[in-house]
Motif scaffolding. Structure first.
Motif, PDB file in Angstrom:
ATOM      1  N   ALA A   1     -54.056 134.840 -27.721  1.00  9.98           N
ATOM      2  CA  ALA A   1     -54.052 135.581 -28.985  1.00  9.98           C
ATOM      3  C   ALA A   1     -54.133 134.630 -30.174  1.00  9.98           C
ATOM      4  CB  ALA A   1     -52.791 136.448 -29.075  1.00  9.98           C
ATOM      5  N   PHE A   2     -53.429 133.523 -30.091  1.00 12.63           N
ATOM      6  CA  PHE A   2     -53.451 132.510 -31.151  1.00 12.63           C
ATOM      7  C   PHE A   2     -54.865 131.965 -31.324  1.00 12.63           C
ATOM      8  CE2 PHE A   2     -52.896 128.369 -33.072  1.00 12.63           C
ATOM      9  CZ  PHE A   2     -51.808 128.512 -33.920  1.00 12.63           C
ATOM     10  N   ARG A   3     -55.508 131.615 -30.218  1.00 15.39           N
ATOM     11  CA  ARG A   3     -56.860 131.064 -30.273  1.00 15.39           C
ATOM     12  C   ARG A   3     -57.850 132.089 -30.845  1.00 15.39           C
ATOM     13  NH1 ARG A   3     -57.830 130.329 -25.109  1.00 15.39           N
ATOM     14  NH2 ARG A   3     -56.637 128.386 -24.993  1.00 15.39           N
ATOM     15  N   GLN A   4     -57.630 133.367 -30.530  1.00 14.08           N
ATOM     16  CA  GLN A   4     -58.502 134.426 -31.042  1.00 14.08           C
ATOM     17  C   GLN A   4     -58.396 134.530 -32.560  1.00 14.08           C
ATOM     18  OE1 GLN A   4     -57.578 138.324 -29.500  1.00 14.08           O
ATOM     19  NE2 GLN A   4     -59.639 139.111 -29.879  1.00 14.08           N
ATOM     20  N   MET A   5     -57.178 134.434 -33.085  1.00 12.98           N
ATOM     21  CA  MET A   5     -56.988 134.494 -34.537  1.00 12.98           C
ATOM     22  C   MET A   5     -57.619 133.287 -35.225  1.00 12.98           C
ATOM     23  SD  MET A   5     -53.196 136.076 -35.248  1.00 12.98           S
ATOM     24  CE  MET A   5     -52.307 135.245 -33.951  1.00 12.98           C
ATOM     25  N   VAL A   6     -57.394 132.098 -34.668  1.00 14.96           N
ATOM     26  CA  VAL A   6     -57.964 130.886 -35.256  1.00 14.96           C
ATOM     27  C   VAL A   6     -59.494 130.954 -35.256  1.00 14.96           C
ATOM     28  CG1 VAL A   6     -58.235 128.397 -34.943  1.00 14.96           C
ATOM     29  CG2 VAL A   6     -55.979 129.442 -34.684  1.00 14.96           C
ATOM     30  N   GLY A   7     -60.067 131.413 -34.144  1.00 15.64           N
ATOM     31  CA  GLY A   7     -61.522 131.520 -34.057  1.00 15.64           C
ATOM     32  C   GLY A   7     -62.094 132.488 -35.069  1.00 15.64           C
ATOM     33  N   ASN A   8     -61.380 133.574 -35.331  1.00 16.22           N
ATOM     34  CA  ASN A   8     -61.857 134.552 -36.311  1.00 16.22           C
ATOM     35  C   ASN A   8     -61.850 133.969 -37.717  1.00 16.22           C
ATOM     36  OD1 ASN A   8     -62.725 137.398 -36.676  1.00 16.22           O
ATOM     37  ND2 ASN A   8     -60.872 137.547 -37.916  1.00 16.22           N
ATOM     38  N   ILE A   9     -60.783 133.245 -38.055  1.00 15.06           N
ATOM     39  CA  ILE A   9     -60.676 132.656 -39.393  1.00 15.06           C
ATOM     40  C   ILE A   9     -61.722 131.563 -39.583  1.00 15.06           C
ATOM     41  CG2 ILE A   9     -59.142 131.388 -40.956  1.00 15.06           C
ATOM     42  CD1 ILE A   9     -56.792 132.796 -39.563  1.00 15.06           C
ATOM     43  N   GLU A  10     -62.049 130.848 -38.507  1.00 17.60           N
ATOM     44  CA  GLU A  10     -63.043 129.773 -38.595  1.00 17.60           C
ATOM     45  C   GLU A  10     -64.426 130.282 -38.998  1.00 17.60           C
ATOM     46  OE1 GLU A  10     -62.695 125.851 -36.107  1.00 17.60           O
ATOM     47  OE2 GLU A  10     -62.394 127.556 -34.751  1.00 17.60           O
ATOM     48  N   LYS A  11     -64.678 131.564 -38.810  1.00 17.54           N
ATOM     49  CA  LYS A  11     -65.963 132.127 -39.237  1.00 17.54           C
ATOM     50  C   LYS A  11     -66.106 132.077 -40.758  1.00 17.54           C
ATOM     51  CE  LYS A  11     -66.014 135.420 -35.363  1.00 17.54           C
ATOM     52  NZ  LYS A  11     -65.938 136.859 -34.990  1.00 17.54           N
ATOM     53  N   ALA A  12     -64.959 132.095 -41.448  1.00 17.06           N
ATOM     54  CA  ALA A  12     -64.986 132.071 -42.918  1.00 17.06           C
ATOM     55  C   ALA A  12     -64.698 130.694 -43.478  1.00 17.06           C
ATOM     56  CB  ALA A  12     -63.973 133.076 -43.475  1.00 17.06           C
ATOM     57  N   VAL A  13     -63.873 129.917 -42.778  1.00 16.48           N
ATOM     58  CA  VAL A  13     -63.502 128.579 -43.243  1.00 16.48           C
ATOM     59  C   VAL A  13     -63.995 127.584 -42.194  1.00 16.48           C
ATOM     60  CG1 VAL A  13     -61.618 127.102 -44.034  1.00 16.48           C
ATOM     61  CG2 VAL A  13     -61.449 129.575 -44.332  1.00 16.48           C
ATOM     62  N   LEU A  14     -65.130 126.962 -42.457  1.00 21.96           N
ATOM     63  CA  LEU A  14     -65.784 126.122 -41.460  1.00 21.96           C
ATOM     64  C   LEU A  14     -65.206 124.710 -41.444  1.00 21.96           C
ATOM     65  CD1 LEU A  14     -69.519 127.162 -42.060  1.00 21.96           C
ATOM     66  CD2 LEU A  14     -67.832 128.206 -40.549  1.00 21.96           C
ATOM     67  N   GLY A  15     -65.069 124.165 -40.237  1.00 18.68           N
ATOM     68  CA  GLY A  15     -64.691 122.765 -40.083  1.00 18.68           C
ATOM     69  C   GLY A  15     -63.265 122.425 -40.422  1.00 18.68           C
ATOM     70  N   LYS A  16     -62.371 123.414 -40.428  1.00 21.78           N
ATOM     71  CA  LYS A  16     -60.974 123.162 -40.800  1.00 21.78           C
ATOM     72  C   LYS A  16     -60.024 123.763 -39.764  1.00 21.78           C
ATOM     73  CE  LYS A  16     -61.958 120.975 -44.550  1.00 21.78           C
ATOM     74  NZ  LYS A  16     -61.649 119.537 -44.683  1.00 21.78           N
ATOM     75  N   GLU A  17     -60.272 123.488 -38.489  1.00 23.42           N
ATOM     76  CA  GLU A  17     -59.486 124.111 -37.423  1.00 23.42           C
ATOM     77  C   GLU A  17     -58.015 123.734 -37.514  1.00 23.42           C
ATOM     78  OE1 GLU A  17     -59.140 124.293 -32.516  1.00 23.42           O
ATOM     79  OE2 GLU A  17     -60.677 123.051 -33.471  1.00 23.42           O
ATOM     80  N   HIS A  18     -57.702 122.468 -37.802  1.00 27.56           N
ATOM     81  CA  HIS A  18     -56.308 122.043 -37.819  1.00 27.56           C
ATOM     82  C   HIS A  18     -55.524 122.767 -38.909  1.00 27.56           C
ATOM     83  CE1 HIS A  18     -52.810 119.518 -37.216  1.00 27.56           C
ATOM     84  NE2 HIS A  18     -52.813 119.197 -38.493  1.00 27.56           N
ATOM     85  N   VAL A  19     -56.097 122.878 -40.092  1.00 26.12           N
ATOM     86  CA  VAL A  19     -55.406 123.566 -41.189  1.00 26.12           C
ATOM     87  C   VAL A  19     -55.243 125.046 -40.858  1.00 26.12           C
ATOM     88  CG1 VAL A  19     -55.487 124.146 -43.641  1.00 26.12           C
ATOM     89  CG2 VAL A  19     -56.281 121.912 -42.868  1.00 26.12           C
ATOM     90  N   ILE A  20     -56.243 125.635 -40.223  1.00 25.38           N
ATOM     91  CA  ILE A  20     -56.159 127.044 -39.828  1.00 25.38           C
ATOM     92  C   ILE A  20     -55.038 127.239 -38.809  1.00 25.38           C
ATOM     93  CG2 ILE A  20     -57.374 128.925 -38.662  1.00 25.38           C
ATOM     94  CD1 ILE A  20     -59.980 127.796 -39.841  1.00 25.38           C
ATOM     95  N   ARG A  21     -54.936 126.314 -37.855  1.00 24.04           N
ATOM     96  CA  ARG A  21     -53.868 126.403 -36.858  1.00 24.04           C
ATOM     97  C   ARG A  21     -52.496 126.303 -37.530  1.00 24.04           C
ATOM     98  NH1 ARG A  21     -55.042 125.856 -31.455  1.00 24.04           N
ATOM     99  NH2 ARG A  21     -52.942 125.057 -31.088  1.00 24.04           N
ATOM    100  N   LEU A  22     -52.385 125.468 -38.547  1.00 22.93           N
ATOM    101  CA  LEU A  22     -51.124 125.359 -39.280  1.00 22.93           C
ATOM    102  C   LEU A  22     -50.793 126.671 -39.984  1.00 22.93           C
ATOM    103  CD1 LEU A  22     -51.381 121.804 -40.910  1.00 22.93           C
ATOM    104  CD2 LEU A  22     -49.949 122.477 -38.973  1.00 22.93           C
ATOM    105  N   ALA A  23     -51.797 127.298 -40.595  1.00 24.86           N
ATOM    106  CA  ALA A  23     -51.566 128.547 -41.325  1.00 24.86           C
ATOM    107  C   ALA A  23     -51.141 129.670 -40.376  1.00 24.86           C
ATOM    108  CB  ALA A  23     -52.828 128.944 -42.087  1.00 24.86           C
ATOM    109  N   VAL A  24     -51.793 129.766 -39.232  1.00 25.31           N
ATOM    110  CA  VAL A  24     -51.430 130.802 -38.255  1.00 25.31           C
ATOM    111  C   VAL A  24     -50.038 130.516 -37.685  1.00 25.31           C
ATOM    112  CG1 VAL A  24     -52.058 131.904 -36.079  1.00 25.31           C
ATOM    113  CG2 VAL A  24     -53.850 131.276 -37.701  1.00 25.31           C
ATOM    114  N   THR A  25     -49.742 129.240 -37.441  1.00 21.16           N
ATOM    115  CA  THR A  25     -48.404 128.866 -36.976  1.00 21.16           C
ATOM    116  C   THR A  25     -47.345 129.288 -37.977  1.00 21.16           C
ATOM    117  OG1 THR A  25     -49.233 126.970 -35.719  1.00 21.16           O
ATOM    118  CG2 THR A  25     -46.923 126.908 -36.374  1.00 21.16           C
ATOM    119  N   CYS A  26     -47.631 129.092 -39.235  1.00 20.56           N
ATOM    120  CA  CYS A  26     -46.692 129.467 -40.296  1.00 20.56           C
ATOM    121  C   CYS A  26     -46.441 130.977 -40.291  1.00 20.56           C
ATOM    122  CB  CYS A  26     -47.247 129.009 -41.639  1.00 20.56           C
ATOM    123  SG  CYS A  26     -46.035 128.986 -42.957  1.00 20.56           S
ATOM    124  N   MET A  27     -47.513 131.755 -40.151  1.00 22.93           N
ATOM    125  CA  MET A  27     -47.378 133.208 -40.139  1.00 22.93           C
ATOM    126  C   MET A  27     -46.546 133.673 -38.946  1.00 22.93           C
ATOM    127  SD  MET A  27     -50.341 136.152 -40.018  1.00 22.93           S
ATOM    128  CE  MET A  27     -50.993 135.555 -38.448  1.00 22.93           C
TER     129      MET A  27
END
Length: 322
Positions: free
Chosen positions: A14-40
């Motif tokens: 589920a975590f990977r699915q959320m990160v992958g969805n956000i990456e469609k809008a924010v390209l090349g920033k997987e680590h920061v996206i993972r931090l944001a989802v972790t925070c949520m």
């Protein structure tokens, strides 16, 4: 409750699915996206500091679009009032009663855009709701609901028209990070789709708010060995003793550290926290909580340097082999 390996794998998927969805809008920033989802999923709030035009708002809106729930945006300006954030009680002559009209803070995910452009009085209106998930207006408490997350963006404090956030408010953010400029490949990909005006607006929700609540509850049950807890405590003590630090890691910061580490471990399909989880999260969890002395700032010492030194001084626990 003990988290099973199957539950950890479900969390990871589920975590990977959320990160992958956000990456469609924010390209090349997987680590920061993972931090944001972790925070949520740790039921915390995140502060994004960067220069204008790096995608802070895009990340916040993409995260809000990924979760099927309510989301609001508050554009912070110098004339914004506390009641513009929390809501106001208005007298209704027809019913002869005072009715509460909730402000935009009442949503699952709230984007506080350019938070440091508002006055300190307005910023202080966020302290209660960020800490306790409710606001008090005219002596009446109103719950914000769950999940609840504030994603705040701010421009560097050196820019004109900004106010420095007080330490008490900074400490209520679970993490602080920055996007930075994308690399060449990501920039080219964004420019190739220049006709798309709103990348985050085209995203569809991949999880419901109830799933987020369930994942947060599951992350709370991830096992943390007493040696890991001692490691976090020693890092906090080392930060307070550091010669360049005026204000070190608080107990609230230690709690944030442990909560984030649990979620980070679950996002990798593990049922327990390891020392590498603590090291990986040290910078975003500590960077806004350590206040340097005037002498250290004058000597151009950075918080990142201090964090690196603290981690180097404290010996991580070693797993014992039976």
């Amino acid at each position: 409750m003990t988290v099973t390996q199957d539950q950890a794998q479900w969390f990871e998927q589920a975590f990977r699915q959320m990160v992958g969805n956000i990456e469609k809008a924010v390209l090349g920033k997987e680590h920061v996206i993972r931090l944001a989802v972790t925070c949520m999923l740790s039921e915390g709030h995140i502060l994004l500091e960067d220069f204008p035009g790096t995608g802070k708002t895009q990340l916040a809106r993409a995260l809000a679009s990924t979760v099927q729930g309510t989301n609001n945006r508050i554009q912070f300006t110098p004339d914004l009032l506390p009641s513009d954030v929390t809501g106001v009680t208005i007298y209704d002559p027809s019913k002869q009663t005072f009715d509460f009209h909730p402000g935009p803070i009442f949503a699952n995910i709230v984007l506080a855009d350019e938070i440091n452009r508002a006055s300190p009085k307005t910023q202080s209106a966020l302290l209660e709701v960020m800490e306790e998930a409710h606001v008090t207006v005219d002596g009446v408490r109103h719950e914000a609901g769950r999940p609840f997350m504030v994603i705040a963006t701010q421009n560097p404090i050196e820019q004109a028209g900004t106010y420095r956030l007080p330490e008490a408010q900074l400490d209520r953010f679970l993490m602080k990070t920055s996007l930075g400029y994308p690399d060449v490949d990501a920039t080219v990909a964004v420019l190739r789709d220049a006709k798309v005006r709103d990348r985050a607006g085209s995203l569809s929700a991949v999880v419901t708010s109830s799933v987020v609540t369930d994942m947060a509850a599951l992350a709370d049950e991830i096992h943390v060995d007493p040696a890991i807890l001692a490691y976090v405590s020693q890092i906090a003590e080392a930060s307070r003793r550091h010669v360049s630090v005026k204000l070190g890691l608080s107990v609230r910061g230690c709690l944030a550290f442990v909560r984030c580490a649990k979620t980070w471990a679950a996002s990798q399909g593990r049922t327990h926290v390891i020392p590498d989880d603590i090291k990986a999260l040290a910078q975003p969890v500590l960077c806004h909580r350590l206040l340097l002395t005037a002498e250290a700032q004058f000597a151009n010492t950075t918080v990142d340097q201090v964090i690196t030194q603290v981690l180097g001084e404290v010996e991580p626990p070693v797993e014992r082999v039976a």
